[in-house]
Design a protein around this motif. Sequence first.
Motif, mmCIF file in Angstrom:
data_model
loop_
_atom_site.group_PDB
_atom_site.id
_atom_site.type_symbol
_atom_site.label_atom_id
_atom_site.label_comp_id
_atom_site.label_asym_id
_atom_site.label_seq_id
_atom_site.Cartn_x
_atom_site.Cartn_y
_atom_site.Cartn_z
ATOM 1 N N UNK A 270 3.213 12.428 -5.599
ATOM 2 C CA UNK A 270 2.141 12.327 -4.627
ATOM 3 C C UNK A 270 2.532 12.992 -3.310
ATOM 4 N N UNK A 271 1.548 13.574 -2.637
ATOM 5 C CA UNK A 271 1.762 14.312 -1.385
ATOM 6 C C UNK A 271 1.778 13.364 -0.188
ATOM 7 N N UNK A 272 2.678 13.629 0.773
ATOM 8 C CA UNK A 272 2.612 13.002 2.080
ATOM 9 C C UNK A 272 3.508 11.787 2.250
ATOM 10 N N UNK A 273 3.951 11.544 3.506
ATOM 11 C CA UNK A 273 4.808 10.381 3.771
ATOM 12 C C UNK A 273 4.122 9.053 3.524
ATOM 13 N N UNK A 274 2.793 8.981 3.722
ATOM 14 C CA UNK A 274 2.099 7.725 3.441
ATOM 15 C C UNK A 274 2.163 7.398 1.964
ATOM 16 N N UNK A 275 2.097 8.428 1.107
ATOM 17 C CA UNK A 275 2.208 8.167 -0.325
ATOM 18 C C UNK A 275 3.635 7.818 -0.735
ATOM 19 N N UNK A 276 4.622 8.276 0.046
ATOM 20 C CA UNK A 276 5.978 7.798 -0.202
ATOM 21 C C UNK A 276 6.037 6.287 0.024
ATOM 22 N N UNK A 277 5.389 5.813 1.064
ATOM 23 C CA UNK A 277 5.368 4.369 1.322
ATOM 24 C C UNK A 277 4.618 3.627 0.216
ATOM 25 N N UNK A 278 3.497 4.200 -0.248
ATOM 26 C CA UNK A 278 2.778 3.588 -1.364
ATOM 27 C C UNK A 278 3.675 3.492 -2.593
ATOM 28 N N UNK A 279 4.411 4.569 -2.860
ATOM 29 C CA UNK A 279 5.311 4.592 -4.011
ATOM 30 C C UNK A 279 6.424 3.556 -3.857
ATOM 31 N N UNK A 280 6.916 3.378 -2.646
ATOM 32 C CA UNK A 280 7.970 2.391 -2.401
ATOM 33 C C UNK A 280 7.458 0.974 -2.633
#
Length: 445
Positions: A270-280
């Motif tokens: 997924x694209x973007x730092x917000x999606x990194x947080x979602x993934x976490x």
Amino acid sequence: MPVIERPPLPPGPFLVLGLARSGVAAARALTDRGQRVVATDARTVSDEVRAALLAMGAEVRDGEAGADLLDDIATVVKSPGVPREAPLVATALIQGVEVIGELELGWRLLENEFIALTGSNGKTTTVELIGHIHRTAGLPVTVAGNVGTALTSLPGTLDPDAVVVCEASSFQLEDTFAFAPDAAVLLNLAEDHLDRHGTFENYRAAKLAVFAHQPPGALAVVPAGLALDDAGGAATRITFGDGAGPDLAHRDGTLYWRGERLLAAAEIRLRGPHNRENAMAAAGVCLARGLDPAAVREALRTFTGVAHRLEEIATVGGVAFVNDSKATNVASAEVAIRSFERGVHLIAGGSEKGSDFAPLAEPVKARCEGVYLIGETAPRLHAALTSTGVPIDDAQNLERAFAHAVAAAGPGDVVLLSPACASYDQYRSYEERGEHFRDLVAQLT
């Protein structure tokens, strides 16, 4: 993990208030259990909905709103779209009639392990990712709730071992009283739905209701940087965020689970730092419940997202077209804009929710080449963005905004639909708005 015991259903007869998807599902769940149900909506329902309600044995009294609807009623089941301030709901509360939401009703009827997820942004993407992780691990799972499938449509249809992953909105959570998911996840908190909740404090309280009744042994997954000491409940806290402290931590471009390397952040699809947080958040709740880390890694590498959420539709003439119609609040649009380094032609605007658009000014100034405004919020958006110096086009509707953005964009640019607003001034839903954007892109190819 052991499944939290549900309390019994409240007493009947029942008045089901609001006859959209979740209301009809709630009526069916109750009539299937031999309960007397009166079904009502402020509007006249379609012939199809009326026939379905009558076939299940419900009494249909659509188009009515009088207090006589409460005669002999013990419990009102309220659809999330109906505010607690609605006259019939207020009368029911004054008369001592119990009022619960469809979310609570569905949870009480299910015996499956239950994960509830809420937040201001990223809910649908993250519940679908949690579902994808389970499927990658070979485990039965069902995704439901605000994401699309009404929770009350599930009882009697599921594998006993299936995990229910439920997207829960503030509208649903404000009508819960005993709701205690086995695992609860809060992604983030940002100003939203002030037209409904009145204040951010009320909105925050509705979101935190997801934790309020969790007993010891349950899990509460929260952002490490969010002060939630007063969230309530007795669940074990699992944290995610940047630095060395969280259970699921991001540092130096790598994700770690309790100190052990999970994967490089760049491997997340997924694209973007917000999606990194979602993934976490998704990885955190799954790992805390004992899922195989290898399956979590594989799922994070392969999940491509869902429709209308930073959905990359096509690239035409070197211009990328991205459908983020689900960005119905300011915070969501802000992270969408920041997902691109430069060259963004932003289409924004829609129905009024009382939001403050000032936070959009900095990312628009830094990333956008042009802004194309639609809908009833266009004048306020224009005022909030004038100081950026970015050209602003009061296009009024999506078709004109799209045409103007296409004319201005060049190779390497992005035409981004990320409205920062709901859609109800010009569309029936954000999905319909996103589909219109898709159709406009399709006409270019």
